[in-house]
Design a protein around this motif. Structure first.
Motif, PDB file in Angstrom:
ATOM      1  N   ALA A 272     -18.357  -8.714   3.502  1.00  0.00           N
ATOM      2  CA  ALA A 272     -17.373  -7.638   3.432  1.00  0.00           C
ATOM      3  C   ALA A 272     -15.963  -8.134   3.720  1.00  0.00           C
ATOM      4  N   PHE A 273     -15.832  -9.234   4.461  1.00  0.00           N
ATOM      5  CA  PHE A 273     -14.508  -9.765   4.775  1.00  0.00           C
ATOM      6  C   PHE A 273     -13.769 -10.202   3.516  1.00  0.00           C
ATOM      7  N   LEU A 274     -14.493 -10.491   2.443  1.00  0.00           N
ATOM      8  CA  LEU A 274     -13.839 -10.908   1.201  1.00  0.00           C
ATOM      9  C   LEU A 274     -13.060  -9.772   0.541  1.00  0.00           C
ATOM     10  N   ASP A 275     -13.381  -8.526   0.901  1.00  0.00           N
ATOM     11  CA  ASP A 275     -12.667  -7.390   0.329  1.00  0.00           C
ATOM     12  C   ASP A 275     -11.179  -7.426   0.662  1.00  0.00           C
ATOM     13  N   TYR A 276     -10.820  -8.002   1.810  1.00  0.00           N
ATOM     14  CA  TYR A 276      -9.413  -8.101   2.192  1.00  0.00           C
ATOM     15  C   TYR A 276      -8.633  -8.976   1.211  1.00  0.00           C
ATOM     16  N   TYR A 277      -9.293  -9.968   0.660  1.00  0.00           N
ATOM     17  CA  TYR A 277      -8.621 -10.936  -0.192  1.00  0.00           C
ATOM     18  C   TYR A 277      -8.584 -10.517  -1.656  1.00  0.00           C
ATOM     19  N   LYS A 278      -9.301  -9.472  -2.031  1.00  0.00           N
ATOM     20  CA  LYS A 278      -9.333  -9.053  -3.432  1.00  0.00           C
ATOM     21  C   LYS A 278      -7.953  -8.642  -3.937  1.00  0.00           C
ATOM     22  N   LYS A 279      -7.117  -8.146  -3.036  1.00  0.00           N
ATOM     23  CA  LYS A 279      -5.769  -7.737  -3.424  1.00  0.00           C
ATOM     24  C   LYS A 279      -4.926  -8.934  -3.858  1.00  0.00           C
ATOM     25  N   LEU A 280      -5.197 -10.093  -3.273  1.00  0.00           N
ATOM     26  CA  LEU A 280      -4.346 -11.255  -3.497  1.00  0.00           C
ATOM     27  C   LEU A 280      -4.920 -12.262  -4.477  1.00  0.00           C
ATOM     28  N   TYR A 281      -6.238 -12.405  -4.497  1.00  0.00           N
ATOM     29  CA  TYR A 281      -6.849 -13.413  -5.361  1.00  0.00           C
ATOM     30  C   TYR A 281      -7.511 -12.733  -6.544  1.00  0.00           C
TER      31      TYR A 281
ATOM     32  N   LYS B 253      -1.475 -12.478 -12.595  1.00  0.00           N
ATOM     33  CA  LYS B 253      -0.382 -13.417 -12.353  1.00  0.00           C
ATOM     34  C   LYS B 253      -0.450 -13.828 -10.879  1.00  0.00           C
ATOM     35  N   PRO B 254      -0.760 -15.094 -10.579  1.00  0.00           N
ATOM     36  CA  PRO B 254      -0.895 -15.500  -9.178  1.00  0.00           C
ATOM     37  C   PRO B 254       0.443 -15.474  -8.446  1.00  0.00           C
ATOM     38  N   LEU B 255       0.345 -15.389  -7.136  1.00  0.00           N
ATOM     39  CA  LEU B 255       1.557 -15.427  -6.316  1.00  0.00           C
ATOM     40  C   LEU B 255       2.206 -16.801  -6.438  1.00  0.00           C
ATOM     41  N   PRO B 256       3.528 -16.856  -6.393  1.00  0.00           N
ATOM     42  CA  PRO B 256       4.192 -18.168  -6.448  1.00  0.00           C
ATOM     43  C   PRO B 256       3.920 -18.961  -5.177  1.00  0.00           C
ATOM     44  N   LYS B 257       4.097 -20.254  -5.263  1.00  0.00           N
ATOM     45  CA  LYS B 257       3.887 -21.138  -4.111  1.00  0.00           C
ATOM     46  C   LYS B 257       4.963 -20.869  -3.062  1.00  0.00           C
TER      47      LYS B 257
ATOM     48  N   LYS C 178       7.639  -9.871  -0.546  1.00  0.00           N
ATOM     49  CA  LYS C 178       8.921 -10.567  -0.709  1.00  0.00           C
ATOM     50  C   LYS C 178       9.109 -11.053  -2.131  1.00  0.00           C
ATOM     51  N   THR C 179       8.080 -11.644  -2.729  1.00  0.00           N
ATOM     52  CA  THR C 179       8.232 -12.219  -4.070  1.00  0.00           C
ATOM     53  C   THR C 179       8.224 -11.186  -5.167  1.00  0.00           C
ATOM     54  N   LEU C 180       7.501 -10.097  -4.960  1.00  0.00           N
ATOM     55  CA  LEU C 180       7.441  -9.063  -6.002  1.00  0.00           C
ATOM     56  C   LEU C 180       8.493  -7.984  -5.782  1.00  0.00           C
ATOM     57  N   GLY C 181       9.275  -8.116  -4.704  1.00  0.00           N
ATOM     58  CA  GLY C 181      10.387  -7.198  -4.464  1.00  0.00           C
ATOM     59  C   GLY C 181       9.969  -5.802  -4.075  1.00  0.00           C
ATOM     60  N   LYS C 182       8.882  -5.683  -3.336  1.00  0.00           N
ATOM     61  CA  LYS C 182       8.420  -4.353  -2.908  1.00  0.00           C
ATOM     62  C   LYS C 182       9.137  -3.904  -1.675  1.00  0.00           C
TER      63      LYS C 182
END
Length: 140
Positions: A20-29, A33-37, A136-140
């Motif tokens: 269930a802990f993987l559910d936290y990461y579904k938003k990001l991974y 379009k991946p997040l920039p470095k 920060k990167t997506l300007g939210k």
């Protein structure tokens, strides 16, 4: 299916709870379009801006030094012992790799106690940084 079907559903539910802990990461991974470095300067900016999770993330980043030092010491020691007594190239390579692995695990455990990482929620600190970086990167 009766008993077998019930058992299969119970096993599925058991593994769903375990991961269930993987559910936290579904938003990001797994996004289109991946997040920039990010750079070290970005991480330092987060550490300065977040009074709760900033120091925790800083302690997590500092604990890497212990793991790296442990890996170097473990690789040098076990590789050296293997070379001294065996002189077998593949044995030296395997021993060096195993020594690095064991040293890194030992170094990470030393860092866990040295920096008292057992008192903090490491996953929350990393996720908070990732959410901050996304905003920060997506300007939210």
């Amino acid at each position: 299916m009766g008993i077998l079907g019930d058992h299969i559903e119970e096993v599925k539910e058991h593994w769903r709870k375990n991961f269930a802990f993987l559910d936290y990461y579904k938003k990001l991974y797994g996004r289109e379009k991946p997040l920039p470095k990010w750079t070290d300067a970005d991480v330092e900016e987060f550490i300065a801006s977040d009074p709760v999770y900033g120091p925790q993330l800083k302690a997590l980043r500092e604990s890497r030094k212990f793991a790296i030092a442990g890996a170097l010491v473990g690789a040098a020691h076990l590789g050296g012992v293997s070379f001294k007594y065996s002189k077998s190239p593949h044995g030296v390579v395997l021993a060096t790799g195993f020594g690095a692995l064991c040293g890194a695990v030992f170094g990470a455990e030393v860092a866990e106690h040295w920096n008292q990482l057992y008192k903090i929620d490491k996953q929350a600190a990393n996720l908070r940084f990732l959410y901050w970086w996304e905003d920060k990167t997506l300007g939210k």
